[in-house]
Design an enzyme around this catalytic site. Structure first.
Site, PDB file in Angstrom:
ATOM      1  N   GLU A 103      63.241  73.524 -45.687  1.00  0.00           N
ATOM      2  CA  GLU A 103      62.564  72.300 -45.244  1.00  0.00           C
ATOM      3  C   GLU A 103      63.468  71.065 -45.261  1.00  0.00           C
ATOM      4  OE1 GLU A 103      59.682  72.286 -43.877  1.00  0.00           O
ATOM      5  OE2 GLU A 103      59.233  74.382 -44.295  1.00  0.00           O
ATOM      6  N   GLU A 126      59.085  69.172 -37.064  1.00  0.00           N
ATOM      7  CA  GLU A 126      59.279  70.469 -36.407  1.00  0.00           C
ATOM      8  C   GLU A 126      60.562  70.489 -35.588  1.00  0.00           C
ATOM      9  OE1 GLU A 126      57.659  72.891 -37.356  1.00  0.00           O
ATOM     10  OE2 GLU A 126      56.023  71.842 -38.358  1.00  0.00           O
ATOM     11  N   TYR A 137      59.296  72.592 -50.396  1.00  0.00           N
ATOM     12  CA  TYR A 137      58.988  71.292 -49.799  1.00  0.00           C
ATOM     13  C   TYR A 137      59.361  70.159 -50.756  1.00  0.00           C
ATOM     14  CZ  TYR A 137      56.351  73.206 -45.850  1.00  0.00           C
ATOM     15  OH  TYR A 137      55.992  73.844 -44.696  1.00  0.00           O
ATOM     16  N   HIS A 141      63.456  71.582 -37.509  1.00  0.00           N
ATOM     17  CA  HIS A 141      63.606  73.039 -37.539  1.00  0.00           C
ATOM     18  C   HIS A 141      64.273  73.540 -36.254  1.00  0.00           C
ATOM     19  CE1 HIS A 141      61.515  73.623 -41.256  1.00  0.00           C
ATOM     20  NE2 HIS A 141      60.355  73.182 -40.806  1.00  0.00           N
TER      21      HIS A 141
END
Length: 225
Positions: free
Chosen positions: A95, A67, A205, A70
């Site tokens: 991703e 995370e 992904y 991101h």
């Protein structure tokens, strides 16, 4: 460069998954000045208690780095227009930064820097680091087949206006995994990425994993020469 909020522990009524939420993009305003990026990272990690700190297991640390990839993607963006800022990229690439950052939690040197026994301060023994590295490869074939199932199912239902998702998923599972799915279950009912912005692009992904591996292999070959 930007700001981010961390909301790491579960509570009643909170979003139950792990994700980042962009709050302000890094883009050029109408006055010609750039505004900084702001986002929130939400997770549901093990809470601290009065006797122990929040001792994250390795999978939680991996989620944190994923995370945070991101977060860095959002903050480091330098787009002119808001519609292209941060994570507003082609879904194939979305991703990639997060999965690249995950790699740090499988390497000896960064693991030694980020982890220690909460009482003695000792770093992870080499044997545990080695076991972690081996565990990453365990069942990798099954994991990749599952990603292919989810991606194929995602593509299938977005090519038609109507589908019996339970039956279609079960058949896709049989075709690719070559075993029967668990009886009386309906996994698609809990597959949030189907309509959570990914639409027919859940394959991102697996695509990001492949792209990352290709780049690492190419870099390794360059070093050999």
């Amino acid at each position: 460069m930007g700001y981010f909020f961390l909301d790491l522990y579960p509570r009643d009524g909170k979003f139950g998954h792990a994700a980042i939420f962009p709050l302000q993009p890094s883009c050029v305003r109408s006055d010609g000045e750039r505004q900084v990026a702001v986002c929130a990272m939400m997770c549901n990690f093990t809470k601290p208690t009065k006797d122990k700190p929040a001792l994250l297991d390795h999978s939680e640390v991996e989620t944190y780095f994923h995370e945070f990839g991101h977060v860095m993607h959002h903050i480091c963006s330098r787009a002119t227009f808001a519609m292209f800022a941060g994570t507003r990229v082609e879904r194939d690439f979305l991703e990639a930064p997060s999965q690249m950052l995950e790699n740090w939690v499988w390497e000896k040197e960064p693991l030694a820097l980020m982890s220690a026994h909460y009482e003695t301060g000792k770093t992870l023994p080499d044997e545990i680091v080695e076991k972690l590295a081996k565990s990453r490869k365990a069942n990798a074939g099954g994991f990749n087949l599952r990603q292919i199932i989810l991606s194929t199912f995602d593509q299938s239902i977005h090519r038609t206006g109507k589908a019996d998702t339970k039956s279609l998923f079960a058949q896709t599972y049989r075709d690719i995994m070559d075993i029967e799915p668990i009886p009386n279950t309906n996994m698609p009912a809990n597959f949030g990425h189907l309509a959570g912005g990914y639409d027919a692009q859940y394959y991102g992904y697996l695509w990001s994993e492949f792209s990352q591996w290709t780049c690492m292999t190419a870099d390794s070959k360059r070093k050999e020469y």
